[in-house]
Write an enzyme that holds these catalytic residues in place. Sequence first.
Site, mmCIF file in Angstrom:
data_model
loop_
_atom_site.group_PDB
_atom_site.id
_atom_site.type_symbol
_atom_site.label_atom_id
_atom_site.label_comp_id
_atom_site.label_asym_id
_atom_site.label_seq_id
_atom_site.Cartn_x
_atom_site.Cartn_y
_atom_site.Cartn_z
ATOM 1 C CE LYS A 1 -4.045 -2.082 2.162
ATOM 2 N NZ LYS A 1 -5.038 -2.008 3.241
ATOM 3 C CG ASP B 1 -8.163 -0.046 3.649
ATOM 4 O OD1 ASP B 1 -8.880 -0.832 3.003
ATOM 5 O OD2 ASP B 1 -6.917 -0.142 3.686
#
Length: 274
Positions: free
Chosen positions: A66, A102
Amino acid sequence: MPDRYAVMGHPIAHSKSPFIHRRFAAETGEPVAYEAIHVEPGDFRTAVERFRAAGGCGLNVTIPFKEEAYALAGRRSERADRAGSVNTLWFEGTEVCGDNTDGFGLVRDLTRNLAIDIEARSVLLLGAGGAARGVVGPLLDGLPQRLVIANRTMSRAVDLARHFANQGPVSAVALGALAAEPFDMVVNATAASLAGDLPPLPPGTLRTGGVAYDTAYAAQPTPFVRWGEAQGAAVATDGLGMLVEQAAEAFRIWRRMEPRTRSVIDALRAHLAS
Ligand code: NDP
């Protein structure tokens, strides 16, 4: 030919993203093909370029890439900048674009699926890794009375709280130094559940009737979900809803269409159980 999307990670075999996105495609009728791609550490940039050259349209990115995805994205959303990481990539002309869904996924699951209000609640966030970093901003947007970040390595909690200090009432504490004070909500964003462990929590950390939310998910209740139940939580749940909601937000970014999530959460829960 359907448009190609994929999730990249290491490991990746366990990923539920293909299951989720194929359901979204079927439900919306969008011409989407979705696969899981295993990428060796060090190969992420090359793998993205190869995928794009082969006509790929967008990617989900999971552990451990990420931060690399964040660095790779030439155009980033405010959410990505806030989180310092990217879990959703897509391509526009010559540009690689990145977002982080997220935190959106967590807050959407809490507020819409579970009807839990964050406003004026005291919230304890366990962990200061990638997942925690992604959810602090969206949690603060919910206007909690306070947000305390507790981490095993205290310096990481301090850094994270400092990073968000101008965005709300956020503070840091070492996980082992938590005092027995009742929070309205405890969100577990540590990786402890993945190893079947429970972070050390003194009795009374969660008020009776509060919320225990584990960002990890599993076929069986995680140790943290069991802990929440033992504390008398009104809601003790894992992060399967968060997973589906962050995926739905990625799908919306790619396809400009919002898929319904309830049936996919139920189907994924049944799939895990089997
Ligand atoms: P990271 O490796 O970036 O961070 C791990 C964090 O967990 C660190 O804060 C680490 O503390 C802490 N930790 C690890 N083991 C323990 C332990 N035994 N006791 C206490 N603390 C521990 O991982 P991520 O942030 O990426 O992932 C964290 C969790 O979030 C995972 O369970 C993952 O599955 C979940 N997740 C769920 C998503 C969803 O959609 N539902 C999306 C993304 C993540 P320290 O700093 O001291 O090492």
